[in-house]
Scaffold this motif. Structure first.
Motif, short mmCIF file in Angstrom:
data_model
loop_
_atom_site.label_atom_id
_atom_site.label_comp_id
_atom_site.label_asym_id
_atom_site.label_seq_id
_atom_site.Cartn_x
_atom_site.Cartn_y
_atom_site.Cartn_z
N GLY A 79 -114.03 -20.91 -31.64
CA GLY A 79 -113.83 -21.37 -30.28
C GLY A 79 -113.44 -20.22 -29.38
N HIS A 80 -113.83 -20.32 -28.12
CA HIS A 80 -113.54 -19.27 -27.15
C HIS A 80 -113.11 -19.92 -25.85
CE1 HIS A 80 -117.29 -18.45 -29.47
NE2 HIS A 80 -116.47 -17.58 -30.00
N ILE A 81 -111.93 -19.60 -25.40
CA ILE A 81 -111.44 -20.07 -24.10
C ILE A 81 -111.40 -18.84 -23.20
CG2 ILE A 81 -109.54 -21.12 -22.83
CD1 ILE A 81 -108.73 -22.49 -25.49
N VAL A 82 -112.29 -18.81 -22.23
CA VAL A 82 -112.41 -17.66 -21.35
C VAL A 82 -111.68 -17.98 -20.04
CG1 VAL A 82 -114.03 -16.17 -20.09
CG2 VAL A 82 -114.63 -17.03 -22.37
N LEU A 83 -110.74 -17.11 -19.69
CA LEU A 83 -110.00 -17.27 -18.44
C LEU A 83 -110.70 -16.45 -17.35
CD1 LEU A 83 -106.35 -16.97 -19.81
CD2 LEU A 83 -107.77 -19.01 -19.52
N SER A 84 -110.63 -16.95 -16.11
CA SER A 84 -111.38 -16.35 -15.02
C SER A 84 -110.50 -16.01 -13.84
CB SER A 84 -112.48 -17.33 -14.57
OG SER A 84 -113.03 -16.95 -13.34
N ARG A 85 -110.62 -14.77 -13.36
CA ARG A 85 -109.90 -14.37 -12.15
C ARG A 85 -110.45 -15.09 -10.94
NH1 ARG A 85 -110.08 -7.95 -13.30
NH2 ARG A 85 -108.88 -8.06 -15.21
N GLU A 86 -111.75 -15.35 -10.94
CA GLU A 86 -112.41 -16.04 -9.83
C GLU A 86 -111.79 -17.41 -9.58
OE1 GLU A 86 -116.59 -18.29 -9.44
OE2 GLU A 86 -116.78 -16.16 -9.93
N LEU A 87 -111.49 -18.14 -10.65
CA LEU A 87 -110.89 -19.46 -10.49
C LEU A 87 -109.49 -19.36 -9.91
CD1 LEU A 87 -112.14 -21.19 -13.75
CD2 LEU A 87 -113.00 -21.48 -11.44
N THR A 88 -108.78 -18.30 -10.25
CA THR A 88 -107.46 -18.07 -9.68
C THR A 88 -107.58 -17.94 -8.17
OG1 THR A 88 -106.76 -16.91 -11.67
CG2 THR A 88 -105.44 -16.54 -9.71
N ASP A 89 -108.61 -17.22 -7.71
CA ASP A 89 -108.82 -17.04 -6.27
C ASP A 89 -109.06 -18.37 -5.56
OD1 ASP A 89 -108.58 -14.34 -6.73
OD2 ASP A 89 -110.74 -13.94 -6.71
N PHE A 90 -109.67 -19.33 -6.25
CA PHE A 90 -109.93 -20.64 -5.68
C PHE A 90 -108.78 -21.62 -5.90
CE2 PHE A 90 -114.34 -19.12 -5.94
CZ PHE A 90 -114.76 -19.41 -4.64
N GLY A 91 -107.72 -21.17 -6.57
CA GLY A 91 -106.56 -22.02 -6.80
C GLY A 91 -106.77 -23.06 -7.88
N ILE A 92 -107.71 -22.82 -8.79
CA ILE A 92 -107.97 -23.76 -9.88
C ILE A 92 -107.18 -23.30 -11.10
CG2 ILE A 92 -109.71 -24.69 -11.44
CD1 ILE A 92 -111.73 -24.45 -9.13
N TYR A 93 -106.26 -24.15 -11.55
CA TYR A 93 -105.44 -23.87 -12.73
C TYR A 93 -105.52 -25.04 -13.68
CZ TYR A 93 -103.53 -20.21 -9.77
OH TYR A 93 -103.41 -19.13 -8.96
N PRO A 94 -105.61 -24.86 -14.95
CA PRO A 94 -105.71 -23.58 -15.65
C PRO A 94 -107.04 -22.92 -15.34
CG PRO A 94 -106.03 -25.37 -17.20
CD PRO A 94 -105.68 -26.00 -15.88
N THR A 95 -107.07 -21.60 -15.42
CA THR A 95 -108.24 -20.83 -15.00
C THR A 95 -109.28 -20.70 -16.11
OG1 THR A 95 -107.15 -18.76 -15.59
CG2 THR A 95 -106.90 -19.51 -13.31
N ILE A 96 -109.58 -21.78 -16.75
CA ILE A 96 -110.56 -21.77 -17.85
C ILE A 96 -111.96 -21.84 -17.27
CG2 ILE A 96 -111.41 -23.01 -19.88
CD1 ILE A 96 -108.49 -24.00 -20.26
N HIS A 97 -112.75 -20.83 -17.58
CA HIS A 97 -114.14 -20.78 -17.14
C HIS A 97 -114.96 -21.58 -18.15
CE1 HIS A 97 -118.04 -19.39 -15.95
NE2 HIS A 97 -117.52 -18.62 -14.99
N ILE A 98 -115.26 -22.83 -17.81
CA ILE A 98 -115.89 -23.72 -18.79
C ILE A 98 -117.30 -23.31 -19.15
CG2 ILE A 98 -114.45 -25.69 -18.18
CD1 ILE A 98 -117.05 -26.82 -16.80
N LEU A 99 -117.97 -22.57 -18.27
CA LEU A 99 -119.35 -22.17 -18.57
C LEU A 99 -119.41 -21.03 -19.58
CD1 LEU A 99 -120.89 -22.42 -15.00
CD2 LEU A 99 -120.81 -24.16 -16.81
N ASN A 100 -118.36 -20.22 -19.65
CA ASN A 100 -118.31 -19.13 -20.63
C ASN A 100 -117.54 -19.49 -21.89
OD1 ASN A 100 -119.80 -17.53 -18.92
ND2 ASN A 100 -118.06 -16.38 -18.16
N SER A 101 -116.79 -20.58 -21.85
CA SER A 101 -116.01 -21.01 -23.01
C SER A 101 -116.90 -21.85 -23.93
CB SER A 101 -114.81 -21.83 -22.55
OG SER A 101 -113.97 -21.06 -21.72
N ALA A 102 -116.57 -21.86 -25.21
CA ALA A 102 -117.41 -22.59 -26.16
C ALA A 102 -116.60 -23.01 -27.38
CB ALA A 102 -118.57 -21.72 -26.60
N SER A 103 -117.13 -24.02 -28.07
CA SER A 103 -116.55 -24.47 -29.33
C SER A 103 -117.68 -24.77 -30.29
CB SER A 103 -115.71 -25.72 -29.11
OG SER A 103 -115.35 -26.27 -30.36
#
Length: 186
Positions: A79-103
């Motif tokens: 499994g891979h949980i990818v965190l994104s700086r871009e989501l932080t800029d948009f105020g989305i928390y947790p900053t998990i980039h669902i398109l790059n994360s996988a299981s």
């Protein structure tokens, strides 16, 4: 106890280069990459006890997911949980980039209905991201793509689903039901 796979690999890079190993991708000698499976597989599950055996952190420069350490780690881990700086800029928390994360095990542990809702969510979210500029400048005309129209109509709810307050505790069953409900209605 482990701080970061990246720091482990960097330390091994220093040792390998000092011992005369030739540098390969991004200056990492072969020993840096061959030690990762040995390190990660040590955290294997004991028969009949538990399912998540370790959380490894991997730091990448400039969000480069093709970094040799990140790439090698993705090939080993389930499994891979990818965190994104871009989501932080948009105020989305947790900053998990669902398109790059996988299981790799998701299909084995969730219901078919949950799987279909998650697949649809990813598809609609991908369409939103791919067409974000067109949508923002008003160049997209509604009715040209039924699936994109659905994604646009659900955008606010999808972003709300991805966000939660820092003190909010998400209950798994509630999240699954909310996802299925969100993806079920057009």
């Amino acid at each position: 106890m482990m701080d970061s796979v990246t720091r482990f690999a960097m330390a091994q890079r220093e040792i390998g280069l000092a011992l005369g190993e030739p540098p390969t991708s991004k200056g990492y000698p072969p020993s840096s990459l061959t030690l990762l499976p040995q390190l990660m597989e040590r955290a294997g599950k004991e028969e009949g006890k538990g399912s998540i055996t370790a959380f490894f952190t991997i730091l990448v420069e400039g969000d480069d997911m093709n970094d040799p350490i990140a790439d090698q780690s993705r090939s080993i881990l389930d499994g891979h949980i990818v965190l994104s700086r871009e989501l932080t800029d948009f105020g989305i928390y947790p900053t998990i980039h669902i398109l790059n994360s996988a299981s790799r095990v998701m299909n084995d542990i969730i219901t078919a209905e949950h799987f279909e809702a998650a697949r649809k969510f990813r598809r609609l979210y991908t369409l939103l991201k791919e067409n974000e500029v067109l949508i923002r400048i008003g160049a997209y005309v509604a009715g040209n793509d039924v699936e994109l129209d659905e994604a646009i109509s659900k955008k606010k709810d999808m972003e709300a689903f991805l966000s939660q307050g820092s003190s909010y505790i998400s209950v798994y069953e509630e999240s699954v039901n909310r996802l299925i409900e969100l993806m079920g209605n057009n």
